[in-house]
Design a protein around this motif. Sequence first.
Motif, PDB file in Angstrom:
ATOM      1  N   MET A  15       0.824  -1.212   0.000  1.00 37.60           N
ATOM      2  CA  MET A  15       0.000   0.000   0.000  1.00 37.60           C
ATOM      3  C   MET A  15       0.857   1.260   0.000  1.00 37.60           C
ATOM      4  O   MET A  15       0.525   2.252  -0.646  1.00 37.60           O
ATOM      5  N   TYR A  16       1.986   1.217   0.720  1.00 38.46           N
ATOM      6  CA  TYR A  16       2.852   2.387   0.755  1.00 38.46           C
ATOM      7  C   TYR A  16       3.537   2.624  -0.594  1.00 38.46           C
ATOM      8  O   TYR A  16       3.956   3.753  -0.891  1.00 38.46           O
ATOM      9  N   LYS A  17       3.650   1.597  -1.417  1.00 37.54           N
ATOM     10  CA  LYS A  17       4.316   1.741  -2.703  1.00 37.54           C
ATOM     11  C   LYS A  17       3.371   2.194  -3.814  1.00 37.54           C
ATOM     12  O   LYS A  17       3.817   2.713  -4.832  1.00 37.54           O
ATOM     13  N   ILE A  18       2.059   1.994  -3.631  1.00 36.32           N
ATOM     14  CA  ILE A  18       1.097   2.299  -4.708  1.00 36.32           C
ATOM     15  C   ILE A  18       1.161   3.765  -5.141  1.00 36.32           C
ATOM     16  O   ILE A  18       1.297   4.062  -6.338  1.00 36.32           O
ATOM     17  N   PRO A  19       1.073   4.750  -4.236  1.00 31.33           N
ATOM     18  CA  PRO A  19       1.108   6.153  -4.704  1.00 31.33           C
ATOM     19  C   PRO A  19       2.406   6.524  -5.402  1.00 31.33           C
ATOM     20  O   PRO A  19       2.416   7.423  -6.243  1.00 31.33           O
ATOM     21  N   ALA A  20       3.499   5.836  -5.067  1.00 33.50           N
ATOM     22  CA  ALA A  20       4.779   6.167  -5.684  1.00 33.50           C
ATOM     23  C   ALA A  20       4.801   5.868  -7.173  1.00 33.50           C
ATOM     24  O   ALA A  20       5.651   6.377  -7.906  1.00 33.50           O
ATOM     25  N   HIS A  21       3.848   5.049  -7.639  1.00 34.17           N
ATOM     26  CA  HIS A  21       3.777   4.699  -9.054  1.00 34.17           C
ATOM     27  C   HIS A  21       2.735   5.533  -9.797  1.00 34.17           C
ATOM     28  O   HIS A  21       2.437   5.255 -10.962  1.00 34.17           O
ATOM     29  N   ILE A  22       2.174   6.550  -9.145  1.00 35.13           N
ATOM     30  CA  ILE A  22       1.169   7.416  -9.763  1.00 35.13           C
ATOM     31  C   ILE A  22       1.757   8.814  -9.881  1.00 35.13           C
ATOM     32  O   ILE A  22       2.173   9.409  -8.885  1.00 35.13           O
ATOM     33  N   SER A  23       1.807   9.343 -11.084  1.00 39.72           N
ATOM     34  CA  SER A  23       2.342  10.692 -11.281  1.00 39.72           C
ATOM     35  C   SER A  23       1.296  11.678 -11.761  1.00 39.72           C
ATOM     36  O   SER A  23       1.518  12.884 -11.735  1.00 39.72           O
ATOM     37  N   ASP A  24       0.146  11.172 -12.211  1.00 37.10           N
ATOM     38  CA  ASP A  24      -0.897  12.066 -12.709  1.00 37.10           C
ATOM     39  C   ASP A  24      -1.582  12.780 -11.545  1.00 37.10           C
ATOM     40  O   ASP A  24      -1.951  12.161 -10.543  1.00 37.10           O
ATOM     41  N   THR A  25      -1.767  14.073 -11.670  1.00 36.79           N
ATOM     42  CA  THR A  25      -2.289  14.880 -10.570  1.00 36.79           C
ATOM     43  C   THR A  25      -3.709  14.494 -10.194  1.00 36.79           C
ATOM     44  O   THR A  25      -4.031  14.353  -9.012  1.00 36.79           O
ATOM     45  N   ALA A  26      -4.580  14.331 -11.181  1.00 33.37           N
ATOM     46  CA  ALA A  26      -5.975  14.022 -10.888  1.00 33.37           C
ATOM     47  C   ALA A  26      -6.107  12.653 -10.242  1.00 33.37           C
ATOM     48  O   ALA A  26      -6.922  12.456  -9.335  1.00 33.37           O
ATOM     49  N   SER A  27      -5.308  11.679 -10.677  1.00 35.03           N
ATOM     50  CA  SER A  27      -5.379  10.340 -10.095  1.00 35.03           C
ATOM     51  C   SER A  27      -4.964  10.347  -8.637  1.00 35.03           C
ATOM     52  O   SER A  27      -5.589   9.704  -7.784  1.00 35.03           O
ATOM     53  N   LEU A  28      -3.892  11.092  -8.316  1.00 41.49           N
ATOM     54  CA  LEU A  28      -3.471  11.189  -6.916  1.00 41.49           C
ATOM     55  C   LEU A  28      -4.511  11.915  -6.073  1.00 41.49           C
ATOM     56  O   LEU A  28      -4.754  11.545  -4.917  1.00 41.49           O
ATOM     57  N   ALA A  29      -5.126  12.945  -6.634  1.00 36.90           N
ATOM     58  CA  ALA A  29      -6.163  13.666  -5.890  1.00 36.90           C
ATOM     59  C   ALA A  29      -7.367  12.772  -5.626  1.00 36.90           C
ATOM     60  O   ALA A  29      -7.947  12.801  -4.538  1.00 36.90           O
ATOM     61  N   ARG A  30      -7.754  11.968  -6.616  1.00 37.10           N
ATOM     62  CA  ARG A  30      -8.875  11.052  -6.411  1.00 37.10           C
ATOM     63  C   ARG A  30      -8.526   9.996  -5.364  1.00 37.10           C
ATOM     64  O   ARG A  30      -9.356   9.631  -4.533  1.00 37.10           O
ATOM     65  N   LEU A  31      -7.286   9.492  -5.408  1.00 34.83           N
ATOM     66  CA  LEU A  31      -6.874   8.517  -4.408  1.00 34.83           C
ATOM     67  C   LEU A  31      -6.891   9.134  -3.020  1.00 34.83           C
ATOM     68  O   LEU A  31      -7.315   8.497  -2.039  1.00 34.83           O
ATOM     69  N   ALA A  32      -6.437  10.383  -2.906  1.00 35.61           N
ATOM     70  CA  ALA A  32      -6.439  11.059  -1.602  1.00 35.61           C
ATOM     71  C   ALA A  32      -7.849  11.257  -1.076  1.00 35.61           C
ATOM     72  O   ALA A  32      -8.062  11.325   0.137  1.00 35.61           O
ATOM     73  N   SER A  33      -8.819  11.344  -1.962  1.00 32.57           N
ATOM     74  CA  SER A  33     -10.197  11.581  -1.531  1.00 32.57           C
ATOM     75  C   SER A  33     -10.924  10.300  -1.151  1.00 32.57           C
ATOM     76  O   SER A  33     -12.018  10.351  -0.596  1.00 32.57           O
ATOM     77  N   SER A  34     -10.335   9.138  -1.435  1.00 38.01           N
ATOM     78  CA  SER A  34     -11.069   7.888  -1.252  1.00 38.01           C
ATOM     79  C   SER A  34     -11.076   7.409   0.197  1.00 38.01           C
ATOM     80  O   SER A  34     -11.986   6.698   0.604  1.00 38.01           O
ATOM     81  N   SER A  35     -10.049   7.758   0.995  1.00 37.27           N
ATOM     82  CA  SER A  35     -10.035   7.354   2.403  1.00 37.27           C
ATOM     83  C   SER A  35      -9.010   8.181   3.160  1.00 37.27           C
ATOM     84  O   SER A  35      -8.101   8.774   2.572  1.00 37.27           O
ATOM     85  N   LYS A  36      -9.152   8.202   4.480  1.00 37.32           N
ATOM     86  CA  LYS A  36      -8.195   8.938   5.310  1.00 37.32           C
ATOM     87  C   LYS A  36      -6.799   8.343   5.200  1.00 37.32           C
ATOM     88  O   LYS A  36      -5.798   9.057   5.263  1.00 37.32           O
TER      89      LYS A  36
END
Length: 453
Positions: A15-36
């Motif tokens: 789980m800690y490695k998943i965001p490191a493989h995402i560089s698109d801004t909207a995708s990271l913002a959506r992931l940040a909105s999905s859970s605390k």
Amino acid sequence: MEDDDTVPHLPMDIMYKIPAHISDTASLARLASSSKFWRNLIKDPTFLDRLRRRHHDHGFTPSLLLGFFYQDKKRSSPNLWKHHIDKTRCLAPSFMRVSELSQFVGSKSARNAIKPLSLETFIPGLGASLNFYKPIASQDNFLALHRQSKATAANGGWAINDLLFVCNPLTGETFEIPSHLYVPPDHYALFVSNDVDINGRMSQSFELTAIWIKKGDRFICVCYSSKTGTWTRSQGVPQLMHGLYLVSSSTAASFGVIRWLCGSWKQMSVTHVATLHIGNMALSYLEIPPEAKRNKAPVPGSSADGGILLVIVQGLQMTLWKHNSALGSDSSSWVLSERIDMRSSLPQRVATLGIRAKVRLEMFRGKSGTMVLWIDEEGLFLFSLSDRSMRRIDRAHLTKKYFLCPYEIDWLSCLAITNLVVDGSLSLDAERQRTQGRWRTLMGMNLATNGAS
């Protein structure tokens, strides 16, 4: 979507490695909105620092560029302009989203007929108060605008002053800037800083800098700070190195510096990049590579880490040079980073012209890796260095009718400051809901399904 209090059932190291493989801004913002869990992980300073370092090669993140603000000069009611000094018929600034520009490759081209948005879409209540205002600079969510106004001078005559306004279309903040009471400057530059208070809360402040170039080689500078609410004149009047002149049409501002191309009177060609450091008003120089000296219109820029970039368009070929500070400060310190053949991206008619085609680079944004090209008899186009895509900005008017101001966001600050929610999966308070609405409008209504374009 995960419930706000639910943690995904995956091993923690994965789980800690998943965001490191995402560089698109909207995708990271959506992931940040999905859970605390995801939101706290993405907002963590350690993760953000790693993300910045990961992009330090160039820092090109295309979805940082949301669109263009511009001054609309279409016809309007005579009552709007009859008392204005230059009798120009102008409306309030408009916004054109990148996600809605027509995209094409080669001969597969289309015309964009989407109605632009008004700045009032993001900041209700402005109305006609910004009629005649022209966007002049943007940086990390903020937008600066100005218009010229006639005022009575001390000697009883007339003087022309600038009326200034700074806003943040993403957060809805507005700042009325007092006049600096000088004649309009040659350049404005906007610098944004991220500030952390003693409680660890982040906020943003800005400096609007006005620069006058006297006799072609001396710089006078005044700066407005949003922290103090006042203008301050910088100490000293730096002067260009003897034998150089400014190519004033090419500038790049970021990280507290402004860069110009300089030419040599002796060689009568572009030879250096001059950097004006706003903090201490010092000038430094960097000799450009020999290939750039043979070109009449190179364009300077800055990468996400503050490095110096130089873009050259010659015919249908584009070259991108990056300065390697470890190598020194002369022409040998440049590295040829990319050489791009644009024929597959340009309209078919232009590609068939070959070396006779007239393609000119108008502006370059180093954070998003996008540039605006002017193509004779075709109009303005947006070209992305990351995927070589080309989008048509304007075809109905084959002259530069609009003053375009690219609008880029500092999305890392957006995540840390506003807890952006782009999917509507969380319960929102009123302010965050308004922020969500502005975000979705800036990005395009199809964000939730298609991501950033």
